[in-house]
Every structure is written in structure tokens, then in C-alpha cells.
Design a protein around this motif. Sequence first.
Motif, PDB file in Angstrom:
ATOM      1  N   GLN A  72       2.520  15.117  -2.188  1.00  0.00           N
ATOM      2  CA  GLN A  72       3.063  13.268  -2.275  1.00  0.00           C
ATOM      3  C   GLN A  72       2.505  13.009  -1.056  1.00  0.00           C
ATOM      4  O   GLN A  72       2.391  11.822  -0.573  1.00  0.00           O
ATOM      5  CB  GLN A  72       3.770  13.855  -3.127  1.00  0.00           C
ATOM      6  N   PHE A  73       3.483  13.060   0.022  1.00  0.00           N
ATOM      7  CA  PHE A  73       3.837  12.705   1.233  1.00  0.00           C
ATOM      8  C   PHE A  73       2.563  12.182   2.053  1.00  0.00           C
ATOM      9  O   PHE A  73       2.055  11.136   2.479  1.00  0.00           O
ATOM     10  CB  PHE A  73       4.411  13.484   2.766  1.00  0.00           C
ATOM     11  N   VAL A  74       1.089  13.316   1.879  1.00  0.00           N
ATOM     12  CA  VAL A  74       0.464  12.851   2.787  1.00  0.00           C
ATOM     13  C   VAL A  74      -0.595  11.951   2.229  1.00  0.00           C
ATOM     14  O   VAL A  74      -0.657  10.881   2.284  1.00  0.00           O
ATOM     15  CB  VAL A  74      -0.680  14.695   2.494  1.00  0.00           C
ATOM     16  N   PHE A  75      -0.501  11.921   0.739  1.00  0.00           N
ATOM     17  CA  PHE A  75      -1.686  10.884  -0.001  1.00  0.00           C
ATOM     18  C   PHE A  75      -0.706   9.337   0.544  1.00  0.00           C
ATOM     19  O   PHE A  75      -1.367   8.369   0.372  1.00  0.00           O
ATOM     20  CB  PHE A  75      -1.334  10.784  -1.443  1.00  0.00           C
ATOM     21  N   HIS A  82      -4.342   3.632   5.491  1.00  0.00           N
ATOM     22  CA  HIS A  82      -5.772   3.558   4.742  1.00  0.00           C
ATOM     23  C   HIS A  82      -5.735   1.981   3.724  1.00  0.00           C
ATOM     24  O   HIS A  82      -6.976   2.264   3.886  1.00  0.00           O
ATOM     25  CB  HIS A  82      -6.677   4.386   4.339  1.00  0.00           C
ATOM     26  N   LYS A  83      -4.972   1.720   3.576  1.00  0.00           N
ATOM     27  CA  LYS A  83      -5.219   0.746   2.176  1.00  0.00           C
ATOM     28  C   LYS A  83      -5.659  -0.499   2.429  1.00  0.00           C
ATOM     29  O   LYS A  83      -5.397  -0.979   3.607  1.00  0.00           O
ATOM     30  CB  LYS A  83      -4.255   0.256   2.236  1.00  0.00           C
ATOM     31  N   GLY A  86      -4.755  -3.554  -2.691  1.00  0.00           N
ATOM     32  CA  GLY A  86      -3.580  -2.946  -3.053  1.00  0.00           C
ATOM     33  C   GLY A  86      -4.162  -1.678  -4.067  1.00  0.00           C
ATOM     34  O   GLY A  86      -5.292  -1.803  -4.908  1.00  0.00           O
ATOM     35  N   VAL A  87      -3.421  -0.461  -4.592  1.00  0.00           N
ATOM     36  CA  VAL A  87      -3.585   0.060  -5.940  1.00  0.00           C
ATOM     37  C   VAL A  87      -3.868  -0.355  -7.138  1.00  0.00           C
ATOM     38  O   VAL A  87      -2.481  -1.542  -7.396  1.00  0.00           O
ATOM     39  CB  VAL A  87      -2.413   0.985  -5.485  1.00  0.00           C
ATOM     40  N   LYS A  88      -4.552  -0.448  -7.902  1.00  0.00           N
ATOM     41  CA  LYS A  88      -4.262  -1.213  -8.957  1.00  0.00           C
ATOM     42  C   LYS A  88      -3.469  -0.466 -10.267  1.00  0.00           C
ATOM     43  O   LYS A  88      -3.905   0.245 -10.407  1.00  0.00           O
ATOM     44  CB  LYS A  88      -5.495  -1.354  -9.349  1.00  0.00           C
ATOM     45  N   ALA A  89      -3.027  -1.226 -10.856  1.00  0.00           N
ATOM     46  CA  ALA A  89      -2.462  -1.325 -12.246  1.00  0.00           C
ATOM     47  C   ALA A  89      -3.946  -0.015 -13.428  1.00  0.00           C
ATOM     48  O   ALA A  89      -4.574  -1.004 -13.185  1.00  0.00           O
ATOM     49  CB  ALA A  89      -1.541  -2.068 -12.794  1.00  0.00           C
ATOM     50  N   ALA A 104      -7.894   7.143  -3.161  1.00  0.00           N
ATOM     51  CA  ALA A 104      -7.700   6.033  -2.027  1.00  0.00           C
ATOM     52  C   ALA A 104      -8.119   4.939  -2.908  1.00  0.00           C
ATOM     53  O   ALA A 104      -8.190   4.236  -3.362  1.00  0.00           O
ATOM     54  CB  ALA A 104      -6.875   6.227  -1.065  1.00  0.00           C
ATOM     55  N   GLY A 105      -9.901   5.111  -2.812  1.00  0.00           N
ATOM     56  CA  GLY A 105     -10.868   4.202  -2.920  1.00  0.00           C
ATOM     57  C   GLY A 105     -10.769   4.203  -4.556  1.00  0.00           C
ATOM     58  O   GLY A 105     -10.886   2.937  -4.448  1.00  0.00           O
TER      59      GLY A 105
END
Length: 116
Positions: A72-75, A82-83, A86-89, A104-105
Amino acid sequence: MNDERLKRQNRLVLCLVAILVLAGLIIHQYFNYSLRAVDENDHQRVTVVIPAGATDHRVAKILKEHGLVRSQFVFDYYLQTHKTHGVKAGKFHLSRSVTVPELAGILQQNRAAKKR
């Protein structure tokens, strides 16, 4: 006496440098290991729902709970460094054979563009 004291200090400094280098190598290996796919041969899809407004930390926790990332920490750290977007919902169908950079991509893609 001063020569003996200097030799002791030099040995101590060398030991500390060696410990720091070794710790750095171990951390580097851990990160590389954690960025790999959890199981390269498991192509079964897991449905994951990312709620609107979820933080990077929350997304990492969700993926860890579903067994999609090793750490979890590494992600979370990877997303922070590397963002590009933003992460999409939404609802995602993900596989344990996907690496952290690939995950991530996928989570940052503009999925509206794919619906055409």
C-alpha cells in the motif's frame, strides 16, 4: 594514542557508510519488488470501485485490500511521485497481473475518451 583514536573513528565512519549503503540497496530492492505485478499469471479480473474524492492513500488501501498491489505504501508513494492526472472515480476491472505503473496509468486515464 591519537593514531589509535583516529583509526577507531575511521572504522566507525566506514561502518556507518556501509550500513547506509546496504540500507539504501535493501530499500531500492523492496521498491522494485513492490512495483511488480502481484501474480503475473493471474489474469482474472477483480472489480474495484474507487469512490469520488478518494485520496491516493485511500486508493492504495482499496487496491491492497483487493490483493492488486504488494505494498500500500509503495503504491501511494508511486502515485505521489508519478501522478500526471488525478485518480478517476468509478468501477474498474483490474487484474493481479498488472504492475503498479500500469495500475496507476489505468486509474488516471480519461475513460470518457474511450467511450467513443
